[in-house]
Motif scaffolding. Structure first.
Motif, PDB file in Angstrom:
ATOM      1  N   SER A 223      23.112 -30.322 -19.482  1.00 50.59           N
ATOM      2  CA  SER A 223      23.974 -30.204 -20.662  1.00 50.59           C
ATOM      3  C   SER A 223      24.106 -31.537 -21.376  1.00 50.59           C
ATOM      4  O   SER A 223      24.049 -31.600 -22.614  1.00 50.59           O
ATOM      5  N   PHE A 224      24.301 -32.603 -20.622  1.00 55.13           N
ATOM      6  CA  PHE A 224      24.362 -33.924 -21.236  1.00 55.13           C
ATOM      7  C   PHE A 224      23.036 -34.278 -21.906  1.00 55.13           C
ATOM      8  O   PHE A 224      23.008 -34.854 -22.993  1.00 55.13           O
ATOM      9  N   PHE A 225      21.934 -33.936 -21.271  1.00 53.35           N
ATOM     10  CA  PHE A 225      20.621 -34.260 -21.833  1.00 53.35           C
ATOM     11  C   PHE A 225      20.438 -33.552 -23.180  1.00 53.35           C
ATOM     12  O   PHE A 225      19.978 -34.161 -24.157  1.00 53.35           O
ATOM     13  N   CYS A 226      20.804 -32.272 -23.243  1.00 56.02           N
ATOM     14  CA  CYS A 226      20.664 -31.526 -24.500  1.00 56.02           C
ATOM     15  C   CYS A 226      21.517 -32.137 -25.605  1.00 56.02           C
ATOM     16  O   CYS A 226      21.048 -32.320 -26.742  1.00 56.02           O
ATOM     17  N   ALA A 227      22.771 -32.435 -25.288  1.00 56.25           N
ATOM     18  CA  ALA A 227      23.667 -32.987 -26.308  1.00 56.25           C
ATOM     19  C   ALA A 227      23.198 -34.360 -26.770  1.00 56.25           C
ATOM     20  O   ALA A 227      23.179 -34.654 -27.973  1.00 56.25           O
ATOM     21  N   LEU A 228      22.811 -35.213 -25.831  1.00 51.60           N
ATOM     22  CA  LEU A 228      22.364 -36.557 -26.192  1.00 51.60           C
ATOM     23  C   LEU A 228      21.050 -36.521 -26.960  1.00 51.60           C
ATOM     24  O   LEU A 228      20.833 -37.314 -27.887  1.00 51.60           O
ATOM     25  N   ALA A 229      20.167 -35.605 -26.582  1.00 48.50           N
ATOM     26  CA  ALA A 229      18.898 -35.477 -27.305  1.00 48.50           C
ATOM     27  C   ALA A 229      19.150 -35.022 -28.730  1.00 48.50           C
ATOM     28  O   ALA A 229      18.553 -35.547 -29.681  1.00 48.50           O
ATOM     29  N   TYR A 230      20.054 -34.053 -28.887  1.00 46.70           N
ATOM     30  CA  TYR A 230      20.320 -33.571 -30.247  1.00 46.70           C
ATOM     31  C   TYR A 230      20.971 -34.658 -31.102  1.00 46.70           C
ATOM     32  O   TYR A 230      20.772 -34.696 -32.318  1.00 46.70           O
ATOM     33  N   ALA A 231      21.714 -35.548 -30.476  1.00 46.23           N
ATOM     34  CA  ALA A 231      22.301 -36.675 -31.202  1.00 46.23           C
ATOM     35  C   ALA A 231      21.232 -37.548 -31.831  1.00 46.23           C
ATOM     36  O   ALA A 231      21.506 -38.279 -32.796  1.00 46.23           O
ATOM     37  N   MET A 232      19.995 -37.462 -31.296  1.00 51.97           N
ATOM     38  CA  MET A 232      18.898 -38.284 -31.807  1.00 51.97           C
ATOM     39  C   MET A 232      17.834 -37.464 -32.523  1.00 51.97           C
ATOM     40  O   MET A 232      16.748 -37.965 -32.783  1.00 51.97           O
ATOM     41  N   HIS A 468      15.674 -18.124 -22.908  1.00 53.33           N
ATOM     42  CA  HIS A 468      14.842 -18.978 -23.749  1.00 53.33           C
ATOM     43  C   HIS A 468      13.836 -18.173 -24.574  1.00 53.33           C
ATOM     44  O   HIS A 468      13.407 -18.625 -25.637  1.00 53.33           O
ATOM     45  N   LEU A 469      13.490 -16.989 -24.108  1.00 51.09           N
ATOM     46  CA  LEU A 469      12.634 -16.134 -24.923  1.00 51.09           C
ATOM     47  C   LEU A 469      13.391 -15.704 -26.184  1.00 51.09           C
ATOM     48  O   LEU A 469      12.837 -15.721 -27.293  1.00 51.09           O
ATOM     49  N   PHE A 470      14.661 -15.345 -26.036  1.00 52.46           N
ATOM     50  CA  PHE A 470      15.474 -15.005 -27.205  1.00 52.46           C
ATOM     51  C   PHE A 470      15.639 -16.214 -28.124  1.00 52.46           C
ATOM     52  O   PHE A 470      15.579 -16.096 -29.347  1.00 52.46           O
ATOM     53  N   LEU A 471      15.861 -17.377 -27.532  1.00 52.07           N
ATOM     54  CA  LEU A 471      15.994 -18.598 -28.332  1.00 52.07           C
ATOM     55  C   LEU A 471      14.697 -18.916 -29.075  1.00 52.07           C
ATOM     56  O   LEU A 471      14.729 -19.365 -30.224  1.00 52.07           O
ATOM     57  N   ALA A 472      13.563 -18.692 -28.426  1.00 47.51           N
ATOM     58  CA  ALA A 472      12.270 -18.948 -29.067  1.00 47.51           C
ATOM     59  C   ALA A 472      12.067 -18.015 -30.257  1.00 47.51           C
ATOM     60  O   ALA A 472      11.571 -18.429 -31.316  1.00 47.51           O
ATOM     61  N   LEU A 508      16.855 -27.571 -21.396  1.00 46.80           N
ATOM     62  CA  LEU A 508      17.439 -27.084 -20.143  1.00 46.80           C
ATOM     63  C   LEU A 508      16.362 -26.816 -19.101  1.00 46.80           C
ATOM     64  O   LEU A 508      16.605 -26.952 -17.888  1.00 46.80           O
ATOM     65  N   LEU A 509      15.177 -26.443 -19.560  1.00 46.54           N
ATOM     66  CA  LEU A 509      14.081 -26.137 -18.636  1.00 46.54           C
ATOM     67  C   LEU A 509      13.650 -27.358 -17.837  1.00 46.54           C
ATOM     68  O   LEU A 509      13.074 -27.223 -16.754  1.00 46.54           O
ATOM     69  N   LEU A 510      13.933 -28.555 -18.372  1.00 46.32           N
ATOM     70  CA  LEU A 510      13.572 -29.782 -17.654  1.00 46.32           C
ATOM     71  C   LEU A 510      14.402 -29.958 -16.387  1.00 46.32           C
ATOM     72  O   LEU A 510      14.070 -30.797 -15.539  1.00 46.32           O
ATOM     73  N   PHE A 511      15.460 -29.187 -16.272  1.00 47.93           N
ATOM     74  CA  PHE A 511      16.330 -29.307 -15.103  1.00 47.93           C
ATOM     75  C   PHE A 511      16.412 -28.011 -14.296  1.00 47.93           C
ATOM     76  O   PHE A 511      16.858 -28.028 -13.152  1.00 47.93           O
ATOM     77  N   SER A 512      15.971 -26.890 -14.896  1.00 51.70           N
ATOM     78  CA  SER A 512      16.172 -25.605 -14.228  1.00 51.70           C
ATOM     79  C   SER A 512      14.882 -24.912 -13.805  1.00 51.70           C
ATOM     80  O   SER A 512      14.874 -24.169 -12.814  1.00 51.70           O
ATOM     81  N   HIS A 513      13.788 -25.129 -14.527  1.00 50.63           N
ATOM     82  CA  HIS A 513      12.553 -24.417 -14.216  1.00 50.63           C
ATOM     83  C   HIS A 513      11.795 -25.146 -13.105  1.00 50.63           C
ATOM     84  O   HIS A 513      11.571 -26.354 -13.177  1.00 50.63           O
ATOM     85  N   HIS A 514      11.375 -24.417 -12.095  1.00 52.97           N
ATOM     86  CA  HIS A 514      10.786 -25.049 -10.915  1.00 52.97           C
ATOM     87  C   HIS A 514       9.494 -25.795 -11.234  1.00 52.97           C
ATOM     88  O   HIS A 514       9.125 -26.731 -10.517  1.00 52.97           O
ATOM     89  N   ARG A 515       8.802 -25.422 -12.320  1.00 55.98           N
ATOM     90  CA  ARG A 515       7.548 -26.090 -12.655  1.00 55.98           C
ATOM     91  C   ARG A 515       7.738 -27.245 -13.633  1.00 55.98           C
ATOM     92  O   ARG A 515       6.803 -28.007 -13.888  1.00 55.98           O
ATOM     93  N   LEU A 516       8.948 -27.361 -14.174  1.00 61.12           N
ATOM     94  CA  LEU A 516       9.209 -28.412 -15.160  1.00 61.12           C
ATOM     95  C   LEU A 516      10.283 -29.400 -14.732  1.00 61.12           C
ATOM     96  O   LEU A 516      10.469 -30.430 -15.388  1.00 61.12           O
TER      97      LEU A 516
END
Length: 681
Positions: A223-232, A468-472, A508-516
């Motif tokens: 969650s922090f990563f998403c918010a901080l990334a969007y800040a940039m 994420h499919l819906f988001l895509a 979020l996939l960078l922290f939740s998906h087993h392959r990412l």
């Protein structure tokens, strides 16, 4: 008296927080989001009511009206939701302890990543705050339309249609203007208070992105990563110091998405009501929200409409529908769409404006499909740039090198993206002019190096995640809507701010998906790549702020810092050929004079009000209505030579003063007029 205004504002904010506690769950994030929605949801209808009463310029009208509307909110929400007793102080203390524990548990790799991101955000936040407080507004649309009409509404005492020189002054939705007028008046008429809602929207959006990520992923690091990334995300970041309206729309949209995803998790009906209220506010804010409707529907489909049975579906839809209907009646219809229909026959504006920047310019469905498809490719090419970094010459050279393969690819595929120029406002080129990419970048490195690849891989089902499919799909629908709704315009990069809300959640996939996952041990190459992207994104964000020629914190490119610039020189930065003329006008015309304006649609009128915004300006060449007689109360006439000539109703006189526009200057986005001044009394 000013102290009383500030005190009333502080009390108003306290009362908003009190009512928000009545609505929100025990969540600091949610309390902040609900408070923001209540703030805008109280100020906007107050503005509409005061306009009808001709009290738009009265501070005490705003103070009284806002408290009355907030009281109605309290009464309504007391009926809709059960009572809650939330201590914001204790929740904040708890979240502080959680944050400290989270920091201690981070691995050295994540401490490096988050250290870079938090450090960059702190520098950005401090710098932007200084720029907001100590630099005057100078965005093109604000100089011709947005702020120009805000001052005119205050002077007239009403937001009723009056026939401005620029078509935006009458046709643009009035919701954002109500907030700008309120914050300006309640601050004691401090000009930079016009920026309050825009700067606030930057941080509200970050809070909402954090909250959405928490609802989806329930992972604090993600969650922090998403918010901080969007800040940039650069297109979003750059508007934090401006008075452009897209950043406010983004804040509303982020709140709407938060309520939808929170409803999905809780099935609490209050979030249907909050979503409906926010829907009405955002639609009343700007008509480009219509481009987001398919995307919002997809998210609603995921979070609300997919129900276990027909009865549940009907119940949810009825509650949401009634909330939206009520909100549209309060926040959307009074904002000006109906008046536009009455005056222009279209909810957006006059036919000329539609031909200039909407779907009508395509001419027909066949051309729209052809050029809309090309626009998708054009905007993807615009995304693939080292925006921010290419503000420096070395970054520009590096950007040119890394883009060579995709430029060659376009040539081999014979897409003719840059050769077809008829269906564009500004023709597409592979290297946009500095003015465009400096002030209007896209997402930057985070976009083309991380977000877009992840979206593509989810779409083709390499990585599987239902949400994420819906988001895509939502992302693609908005991208397509932007591409097919109007001819190509490089400034449309600002519309992808809202698209970024969908795109950033793929991190979020960078922290939740087993392959990412970058949490798992080893994977050094992948972790190294993410770290490089983060580092470049931080550098690009800093360079975007410190090398933004329209609002420089420090001297650069041979320009002085915006913090020390003359007001008129700053506000005419995009039109340097008219700076001298405007400065002479300011020196010759008293600050409380009444001035008749015979200017054209693209002319900057806002700087003419003066440093205290105390001059009264009267438009006598309203958009597409022809030149009107000089009003009796006017003491001066300010006119463009192309408007007043030997064949017009107002003829030039030998005593008229030529103000000194530089008609020889080249490489301008739009050439300024040759301006004259006449003393009438």
């Amino acid at each position: 008296m000013v102290l009383l205004y500030w005190l009333s504002f502080a009390v108003f904010l306290y009362c908003i927080g009190f009512v928000a506690k009545r609505i929100a769950q025990p969540s600091l994030t949610e309390w902040i989001i609900v408070s923001f929605v209540l703030f805008t949801g109280s100020v906007i209808p107050t503005g509409f009511i005061l306009s009808a009463l001709h009290l738009t310029g009265q501070e005490f009208g705003w103070i009284t009206g806002n408290f009355i509307v907030l009281g109605l909110h309290y009464a309504l929400w007391s009926l809709l939701v059960p009572a809650r007793h939330v201590s914001v102080r204790s929740i904040a203390a708890n979240r502080g302890a959680t944050f400290r524990a989270w920091v201690r548990e981070l691995s050295p790799y994540l401490k490096t990543v988050f250290g870079l991101m938090f450090g960059t955000l702190v520098i950005i936040a401090i710098t932007n705050f200084i720029l907001v407080v100590f630099t005057v507004p100078n965005e093109w649309d604000s100089m011709t339309g947005h702020l120009n009409r805000a001052v005119r509404y205050i002077q007239r005492g009403t937001m009723a249609h009056f026939g401005g020189t620029n078509w935006n002054m009458d046709t643009y939705p009035k919701s954002p203007t109500t907030i700008q007028i309120y914050t300006y008046l309640i601050s004691g008429r401090i000009e930079n208070a016009f920026k309050f809602i825009h700067h606030l929207s930057y941080f509200i959006t970050l809070v909402a992105v954090f909250g959405i990520a928490q609802r989806i992923g329930r992972n604090l690091s993600a969650s922090f990563f998403c918010a901080l990334a969007y800040a940039m995300f650069l297109d979003f970041l750059m508007q934090a110091v401006t008075t452009e309206t897209d950043i406010v729309l983004t804040a509303y949209l982020s709140c709407l998405l938060y309520f939808i995803f929170t409803y999905y998790n809780t099935r609490d009906n209050r979030y249907l009501y909050l979503a409906g209220m926010t829907f009405g506010i955002v639609f009343g804010h700007k008509v480009t929200f219509a481009l987001l409707l398919p995307s919002v529907f997809v998210i609603m489909l995921y979070g609300i409409f997919l129900a276990p049975n027909v009865k549940v579906f009907f119940n949810r839809t009825l509650r949401l529908g009634l909330a939206i209907l009520l909100a549209v009646l309060i926040y959307t219809l009074p904002t000006g769409y109906i008046r536009n229909m009455q005056v222009f026959g279209h909810p957006i504006g006059p036919p000329t404006a539609l031909q200039h920047q909407s779907v009508e310019r395509f001419g027909g469905p066949k051309t729209q499909i052809k050029e809309g498809t090309r626009n998708i490719a054009r905007y993807i090419y615009d995304f693939c740039n080292l925006d921010g970094i290419r503000n420096a010459q070395w970054g520009y050279n590096l950007n040119s090198v890394i883009r060579k393969p995709i430029v060659v690819l376009e040539d081999k595929l014979n897409l003719r993206l840059d050769e077809e120029t008829r269906y564009s406002i500004v023709p597409f080129v592979f290297q946009r002019r500095f003015d465009f990419y400096n002030a209007n970048p896209y997402w930057g490195v985070f976009g083309f190096a991380l977000a877009l690849p992840l979206i593509l891989l989810v779409l083709i089902r390499v990585f599987r995640s239902r949400v994420h499919l819906f988001l895509a799909i939502a992302f693609c629908l908005h991208f397509i809507a932007i591409s097919f709704s109007a001819v190509y315009d490089p400034f449309k990069g600002r519309y992808f701010i809202e698209t970024g809300l969908f795109g950033v959640l793929f991190f979020l996939l960078l922290f939740s998906h087993h392959r990412l996952s970058i949490i798992k041990p080893r994977r050094n190459v992948w972790k190294g790549y993410v770290l490089v992207v983060v580092f470049l994104a931080c550098i690009s964000a800093l360079m975007s702020i410190f090398l933004n020629v329209r609002c420089l914190p420090l001297p650069a490119y041979g320009h002085q810092s915006a913090l020390g610039m003359d007001r008129i020189a700053s506000q005419t930065f995009a039109r340097p050929d008219i700076t001298r003329a405007y400065q002479r006008f300011d020196s010759l015309v008293p600050p409380d004079a009444t001035v008749a304006l015979a200017t054209i649609n693209d002319d900057f009128e806002y700087p003419l009000y003066g440093a205290k915004l105390s001059r009264k300006l009267i438009s006598i060449n309203p958009f597409e209505q022809g030149l009107k007689p000089i009003p009796k109360e006017a003491e001066y006439l300010f006119y463009a030579k192309s408007v007043v000539n030997d064949t017009s109703r107002i003829k030039p006189l030998p005593g008229d003063i030529r103000l000194g526009s530089d008609t020889t200057m080249t490489n301008l986005i739009v050439r300024g007029e040759d301006y004259y001044l006449r003393k009438l009394k």
